[in-house]
Write an enzyme that holds these catalytic residues in place. Sequence first.
Site, PDB file in Angstrom:
ATOM      1  N   GLY A  19       1.275  -1.196  -0.041  1.00 35.62           N
ATOM      2  CA  GLY A  19      -0.249   0.445  -0.408  1.00 35.62           C
ATOM      3  C   GLY A  19       0.674   1.040  -0.255  1.00 35.62           C
ATOM      4  O   GLY A  19       2.420   1.370   0.269  1.00 35.62           O
ATOM      5  N   GLN A  36       2.982   9.916   1.605  1.00 37.32           N
ATOM      6  CA  GLN A  36       4.056   9.099   1.234  1.00 37.32           C
ATOM      7  C   GLN A  36       4.876   9.607   0.043  1.00 37.32           C
ATOM      8  O   GLN A  36       6.464   9.453  -0.237  1.00 37.32           O
ATOM      9  CB  GLN A  36       3.594   7.661   1.280  1.00 37.32           C
ATOM     10  CG  GLN A  36       3.623   7.325   2.599  1.00 37.32           C
ATOM     11  CD  GLN A  36       3.445   5.766   2.695  1.00 37.32           C
ATOM     12  OE1 GLN A  36       2.017   5.253   2.211  1.00 37.32           O
ATOM     13  NE2 GLN A  36       4.506   5.045   2.908  1.00 37.32           N
ATOM     14  N   LEU A  67       6.974   1.946   3.706  1.00 36.25           N
ATOM     15  CA  LEU A  67       7.250   2.457   3.274  1.00 36.25           C
ATOM     16  C   LEU A  67       7.814   3.660   3.646  1.00 36.25           C
ATOM     17  O   LEU A  67       8.937   4.220   3.082  1.00 36.25           O
ATOM     18  CB  LEU A  67       7.116   2.498   1.678  1.00 36.25           C
ATOM     19  CG  LEU A  67       6.683   1.170   1.209  1.00 36.25           C
ATOM     20  CD1 LEU A  67       6.096   1.046  -0.003  1.00 36.25           C
ATOM     21  CD2 LEU A  67       7.971   0.943   0.905  1.00 36.25           C
ATOM     22  N   HIS A 118      -3.408   0.888   8.253  1.00 37.62           N
ATOM     23  CA  HIS A 118      -2.318   1.374   7.842  1.00 37.62           C
ATOM     24  C   HIS A 118      -1.833   2.245   7.066  1.00 37.62           C
ATOM     25  O   HIS A 118      -1.454   3.646   7.538  1.00 37.62           O
ATOM     26  CB  HIS A 118      -0.947   0.246   7.464  1.00 37.62           C
ATOM     27  CG  HIS A 118       0.234   0.443   7.487  1.00 37.62           C
ATOM     28  ND1 HIS A 118       1.809   0.400   8.442  1.00 37.62           N
ATOM     29  CD2 HIS A 118       0.298   1.344   6.603  1.00 37.62           C
ATOM     30  CE1 HIS A 118       2.757   1.174   7.831  1.00 37.62           C
ATOM     31  NE2 HIS A 118       2.005   1.810   6.309  1.00 37.62           N
ATOM     32  N   HIS A 167      -1.705   6.829   7.911  1.00 39.93           N
ATOM     33  CA  HIS A 167      -1.035   7.778   7.344  1.00 39.93           C
ATOM     34  C   HIS A 167      -1.715   9.283   6.593  1.00 39.93           C
ATOM     35  O   HIS A 167      -1.496  10.221   6.720  1.00 39.93           O
ATOM     36  CB  HIS A 167      -0.499   6.947   5.468  1.00 39.93           C
ATOM     37  CG  HIS A 167       0.311   6.310   5.701  1.00 39.93           C
ATOM     38  ND1 HIS A 167       1.985   6.786   6.142  1.00 39.93           N
ATOM     39  CD2 HIS A 167       0.558   5.437   5.327  1.00 39.93           C
ATOM     40  CE1 HIS A 167       3.356   6.345   6.496  1.00 39.93           C
ATOM     41  NE2 HIS A 167       2.345   5.045   6.047  1.00 39.93           N
TER      42      HIS A 167
HETATM   43 ZN    ZN Z   1       3.114   3.158   5.352  1.00 41.12          ZN
END
Ligand code: ZN
Length: 188
Positions: free
Chosen positions: A46, A51, A100, A141, A145
Amino acid sequence: MAILPIRIMGDPVLHAPASPVEEITDEIRDLVADMFETMDAAPGVGIAAPQVGVPLRIFTYSYADDEGAPWRGVVINPTLWISPPEPGQPDEDEESEGCLSFPGERFALRRAERALLTGTDLDGGAVRIEVDGWRARILQHEFDHLGGVLYIDRISDGDWKTAQKIARKRGWGRPGQAWTPGVDDLDA
Ligand code: ZN
């Protein structure tokens, strides 16, 4: 399409709530295409728009179960409901996850077993995803974010200290840190 740099913990965009998408424009469609490409290249299960440096409420996900059945998509402006997490400590083997934006590491975290996510897709159509287990974890998760929360903000005090040590050693934890899949070798 392009593989985008992935921001690393400490970059402000990861630690502030993202804004709703007002209109699905060609720019948004291009961003989502790049998010899929970046997620696949990383590889990750994901990726959320913050991000890749875009403070909007969008995430993509991609996961294949043991039989290889694909589960993949994008959600815009999601809302999440979860079942109450079981009390107790998470199992290191069964309940560890990674991110990540804190690459190369995994820490145990108890999550809700079931999740219901609603939102819209790229055509403005309604999305409703009701899942359990690992897929429910992925949704929790990625949804985090969009609220400016990293999973390492939720781990145990001991693990958090370990994470801080790792971050210090690698020069993370401050603005401007990023890595690009296929370009940066994180193990170097
Ligand atoms: Zn993450």
